[in-house]
Design a protein around this motif. Structure first.
Motif, PDB file in Angstrom:
ATOM      1  N   SER A   1      37.160  23.120  58.239  1.00 47.96           N
ATOM      2  CA  SER A   1      37.108  21.846  57.533  1.00 47.96           C
ATOM      3  C   SER A   1      37.226  20.630  58.451  1.00 47.96           C
ATOM      4  CB  SER A   1      38.207  21.787  56.473  1.00 47.96           C
ATOM      5  OG  SER A   1      39.484  21.761  57.082  1.00 47.96           O
ATOM      6  N   GLY A   2      37.904  20.788  59.575  1.00 48.41           N
ATOM      7  CA  GLY A   2      37.942  19.711  60.555  1.00 48.41           C
ATOM      8  C   GLY A   2      38.873  18.563  60.226  1.00 48.41           C
ATOM      9  N   SER A   3      40.067  18.853  59.680  1.00 48.37           N
ATOM     10  CA  SER A   3      40.989  17.757  59.369  1.00 48.37           C
ATOM     11  C   SER A   3      41.530  17.107  60.640  1.00 48.37           C
ATOM     12  CB  SER A   3      42.131  18.239  58.476  1.00 48.37           C
ATOM     13  OG  SER A   3      42.989  19.120  59.162  1.00 48.37           O
ATOM     14  N   ASN A   4      41.785  17.892  61.675  1.00 47.88           N
ATOM     15  CA  ASN A   4      42.212  17.295  62.948  1.00 47.88           C
ATOM     16  C   ASN A   4      41.058  16.555  63.617  1.00 47.88           C
ATOM     17  OD1 ASN A   4      45.084  17.822  63.629  1.00 47.88           O
ATOM     18  ND2 ASN A   4      44.499  19.932  63.229  1.00 47.88           N
ATOM     19  N   LEU A   5      39.846  17.062  63.443  1.00 43.22           N
ATOM     20  CA  LEU A   5      38.663  16.320  63.903  1.00 43.22           C
ATOM     21  C   LEU A   5      38.631  14.950  63.243  1.00 43.22           C
ATOM     22  CD1 LEU A   5      35.788  15.869  65.051  1.00 43.22           C
ATOM     23  CD2 LEU A   5      34.929  17.163  63.085  1.00 43.22           C
ATOM     24  N   GLN A   6      38.905  14.890  61.934  1.00 40.34           N
ATOM     25  CA  GLN A   6      38.862  13.608  61.231  1.00 40.34           C
ATOM     26  C   GLN A   6      39.880  12.635  61.793  1.00 40.34           C
ATOM     27  OE1 GLN A   6      36.528  12.864  58.615  1.00 40.34           O
ATOM     28  NE2 GLN A   6      37.207  10.856  59.376  1.00 40.34           N
ATOM     29  N   ALA A   7      41.057  13.136  62.166  1.00 37.18           N
ATOM     30  CA  ALA A   7      42.066  12.261  62.770  1.00 37.18           C
ATOM     31  C   ALA A   7      41.551  11.653  64.070  1.00 37.18           C
ATOM     32  CB  ALA A   7      43.356  13.038  63.012  1.00 37.18           C
ATOM     33  N   LEU A   8      40.798  12.437  64.837  1.00 34.68           N
ATOM     34  CA  LEU A   8      40.219  11.922  66.088  1.00 34.68           C
ATOM     35  C   LEU A   8      39.088  10.944  65.806  1.00 34.68           C
ATOM     36  CD1 LEU A   8      40.151  15.249  68.134  1.00 34.68           C
ATOM     37  CD2 LEU A   8      41.802  13.376  68.347  1.00 34.68           C
ATOM     38  N   ILE A   9      38.260  11.270  64.806  1.00 33.05           N
ATOM     39  CA  ILE A   9      37.189  10.348  64.420  1.00 33.05           C
ATOM     40  C   ILE A   9      37.783   9.011  63.980  1.00 33.05           C
ATOM     41  CG2 ILE A   9      35.394   9.906  62.697  1.00 33.05           C
ATOM     42  CD1 ILE A   9      34.737  12.902  62.765  1.00 33.05           C
ATOM     43  N   ASP A  10      38.836   9.069  63.169  1.00 33.68           N
ATOM     44  CA  ASP A  10      39.478   7.845  62.702  1.00 33.68           C
ATOM     45  C   ASP A  10      40.000   7.025  63.877  1.00 33.68           C
ATOM     46  OD1 ASP A  10      38.934   8.669  60.120  1.00 33.68           O
ATOM     47  OD2 ASP A  10      40.993   9.314  59.685  1.00 33.68           O
ATOM     48  N   GLY A  11      40.595   7.702  64.850  1.00 37.17           N
ATOM     49  CA  GLY A  11      41.101   6.999  66.027  1.00 37.17           C
ATOM     50  C   GLY A  11      39.999   6.379  66.854  1.00 37.17           C
ATOM     51  N   GLN A  12      38.881   7.070  66.958  1.00 45.13           N
ATOM     52  CA  GLN A  12      37.726   6.528  67.686  1.00 45.13           C
ATOM     53  C   GLN A  12      37.178   5.297  66.962  1.00 45.13           C
ATOM     54  OE1 GLN A  12      34.347   9.038  69.326  1.00 45.13           O
ATOM     55  NE2 GLN A  12      33.232   8.045  67.651  1.00 45.13           N
ATOM     56  N   GLN A  13      37.025   5.402  65.647  1.00 44.73           N
ATOM     57  CA  GLN A  13      36.408   4.311  64.896  1.00 44.73           C
ATOM     58  C   GLN A  13      37.300   3.072  64.830  1.00 44.73           C
ATOM     59  OE1 GLN A  13      35.419   6.291  61.167  1.00 44.73           O
ATOM     60  NE2 GLN A  13      33.359   6.766  61.891  1.00 44.73           N
ATOM     61  N   SER A  14      38.618   3.301  64.795  1.00 40.60           N
ATOM     62  CA  SER A  14      39.544   2.157  64.733  1.00 40.60           C
ATOM     63  C   SER A  14      39.764   1.512  66.096  1.00 40.60           C
ATOM     64  CB  SER A  14      40.888   2.611  64.172  1.00 40.60           C
ATOM     65  OG  SER A  14      41.554   3.467  65.091  1.00 40.60           O
ATOM     66  N   THR A  26      57.120  27.066  50.211  1.00 47.19           N
ATOM     67  CA  THR A  26      56.178  28.185  50.261  1.00 47.19           C
ATOM     68  C   THR A  26      55.347  28.009  51.522  1.00 47.19           C
ATOM     69  OG1 THR A  26      54.425  26.987  49.101  1.00 47.19           O
ATOM     70  CG2 THR A  26      56.036  28.173  47.736  1.00 47.19           C
ATOM     71  N   ALA A  27      54.538  28.994  51.824  1.00 47.32           N
ATOM     72  CA  ALA A  27      53.668  28.864  52.995  1.00 47.32           C
ATOM     73  C   ALA A  27      52.754  27.649  52.859  1.00 47.32           C
ATOM     74  CB  ALA A  27      52.847  30.140  53.179  1.00 47.32           C
ATOM     75  N   ASP A  28      52.322  27.361  51.624  1.00 48.52           N
ATOM     76  CA  ASP A  28      51.406  26.234  51.408  1.00 48.52           C
ATOM     77  C   ASP A  28      52.102  24.897  51.572  1.00 48.52           C
ATOM     78  OD1 ASP A  28      49.264  27.904  50.963  1.00 48.52           O
ATOM     79  OD2 ASP A  28      49.433  27.845  48.776  1.00 48.52           O
ATOM     80  N   THR A  29      53.305  24.749  51.025  1.00 53.20           N
ATOM     81  CA  THR A  29      53.998  23.464  51.149  1.00 53.20           C
ATOM     82  C   THR A  29      54.417  23.212  52.592  1.00 53.20           C
ATOM     83  OG1 THR A  29      56.164  24.432  50.588  1.00 53.20           O
ATOM     84  CG2 THR A  29      54.822  23.551  48.772  1.00 53.20           C
ATOM     85  N   LEU A  30      54.831  24.257  53.267  1.00 52.90           N
ATOM     86  CA  LEU A  30      55.214  24.116  54.670  1.00 52.90           C
ATOM     87  C   LEU A  30      53.988  23.762  55.518  1.00 52.90           C
ATOM     88  CD1 LEU A  30      57.425  24.285  56.790  1.00 52.90           C
ATOM     89  CD2 LEU A  30      57.061  26.765  56.891  1.00 52.90           C
ATOM     90  N   ALA A  31      52.872  24.413  55.237  1.00 47.62           N
ATOM     91  CA  ALA A  31      51.629  24.124  55.967  1.00 47.62           C
ATOM     92  C   ALA A  31      51.210  22.677  55.782  1.00 47.62           C
ATOM     93  CB  ALA A  31      50.521  25.057  55.504  1.00 47.62           C
ATOM     94  N   ALA A  32      51.362  22.157  54.566  1.00 51.95           N
ATOM     95  CA  ALA A  32      50.951  20.781  54.292  1.00 51.95           C
ATOM     96  C   ALA A  32      51.782  19.784  55.094  1.00 51.95           C
ATOM     97  CB  ALA A  32      51.073  20.483  52.798  1.00 51.95           C
ATOM     98  N   ARG A  33      53.091  20.023  55.194  1.00 51.13           N
ATOM     99  CA  ARG A  33      53.941  19.113  55.960  1.00 51.13           C
ATOM    100  C   ARG A  33      53.656  19.219  57.448  1.00 51.13           C
ATOM    101  NH1 ARG A  33      58.041  21.134  53.429  1.00 51.13           N
ATOM    102  NH2 ARG A  33      59.351  21.391  55.271  1.00 51.13           N
ATOM    103  N   VAL A  34      53.409  20.423  57.912  1.00 51.46           N
ATOM    104  CA  VAL A  34      53.073  20.602  59.325  1.00 51.46           C
ATOM    105  C   VAL A  34      51.749  19.909  59.641  1.00 51.46           C
ATOM    106  CG1 VAL A  34      52.402  22.308  61.061  1.00 51.46           C
ATOM    107  CG2 VAL A  34      54.421  22.700  59.650  1.00 51.46           C
ATOM    108  N   GLN A  35      50.789  20.029  58.732  1.00 51.41           N
ATOM    109  CA  GLN A  35      49.476  19.426  58.984  1.00 51.41           C
ATOM    110  C   GLN A  35      49.565  17.906  59.102  1.00 51.41           C
ATOM    111  OE1 GLN A  35      46.081  19.405  56.048  1.00 51.41           O
ATOM    112  NE2 GLN A  35      45.194  20.801  57.555  1.00 51.41           N
TER     113      GLN A  35
END
Length: 220
Positions: free
Chosen positions: A15-28, A166-175
């Motif tokens: 999905s590229g969520s970390n990619l999006q963080a880099l794209i956002d940093g580039q664009q800003s 849960t694994a999902d809630t923990l994953a969301a905070r880590v992300q």
């Protein structure tokens, strides 16, 4: 005077969520980078759409079209050499890389892994942290070496594990922390502050501890 932008290539598999963080940093303008290409080993993933939407070259190099891991890595090396990035960023790139590839890009390739390395190399890190009864969990940005998830750490974000997790809630905070510390590590590299020497990560020329620079979060 505006500092020159560092050309980087981003490798993805999803999905590229970390990619999006880099794209956002580039664009800003917050990150001094130019993403010269996004390369996925899987076709038609969301991360490729994110790249195209940002006007970034999106390349599919389907690993299923190669007879061996070595053949795929050679093709990927050739593709990257054409692009000439100064930094290769693995952002959810779900491939085990050959030593030939990791050695070729040693000191100029970063990965992000959702655990406090050296704990929980590999998959299912959030569930494994819960099953172990860990009080803390987190994410690590590290240089890539031939050892899977074993390269020297640059930065970690630590979050508490809650009784209700849960694994999902923990994953969301880590992300959430992933999207903060990965751009920070990329910035350090581009500014010449983050380097690797003798299998150690250095910040401003000083060796970092095995856990890297650590950011702790006492609140959920």
């Amino acid at each position: 005077m505006t500092p020159p932008k560092t050309p980087i290539a981003v490798l993805i598999s999803g999905s590229g969520s970390n990619l999006q963080a880099l794209i956002d940093g580039q664009q800003s303008g917050d990150l001094p980078i130019e993403i010269v290409a996004v390369i996925s080993n899987r076709p038609e993933v969301r991360g490729l759409e994110r790249a195209r939407a940002a006007g970034i070259t999106a390349i599919t190099l389907d690993h299923k079209g190669f007879d061996s891991r070595e053949a795929f890595d050679l093709a990927l090396t050739e593709q990257l050499e054409q692009l000439q990035p100064k930094l290769v960023v693995l952002a959810g790139f779900m491939r085990i890389l050959t030593p030939a590839f990791t050695n070729h890009f040693a000191g100029r390739m970063l990965n992000i892994h959702p655990s406090l390395l050296p704990k929980y190399q590999g998959l299912h890190t959030h569930q494994r942290a819960l099953e172990a009864g860990d009080a803390e969990h987190g994410v690590t940005v590290h240089f890539v070496t031939a050892e899977l998830d074993g390269g020297p750490a640059a930065i970690q974000a630590v979050v508490p594990v809650l009784d209700t997790d849960t694994a999902d809630t923990l994953a969301a905070r880590v992300q959430q922390q992933e999207h903060i510390i990965y751009p920070k590590a990329v910035r350090w590299f581009c500014e010449g502050r983050l380097t690797m020497a003798a299998n150690r990560a250095l910040l401003d020329g000083e060796p970092l501890p095995p856990s890297g620079y650590q950011v702790r979060h006492s609140q959920p």
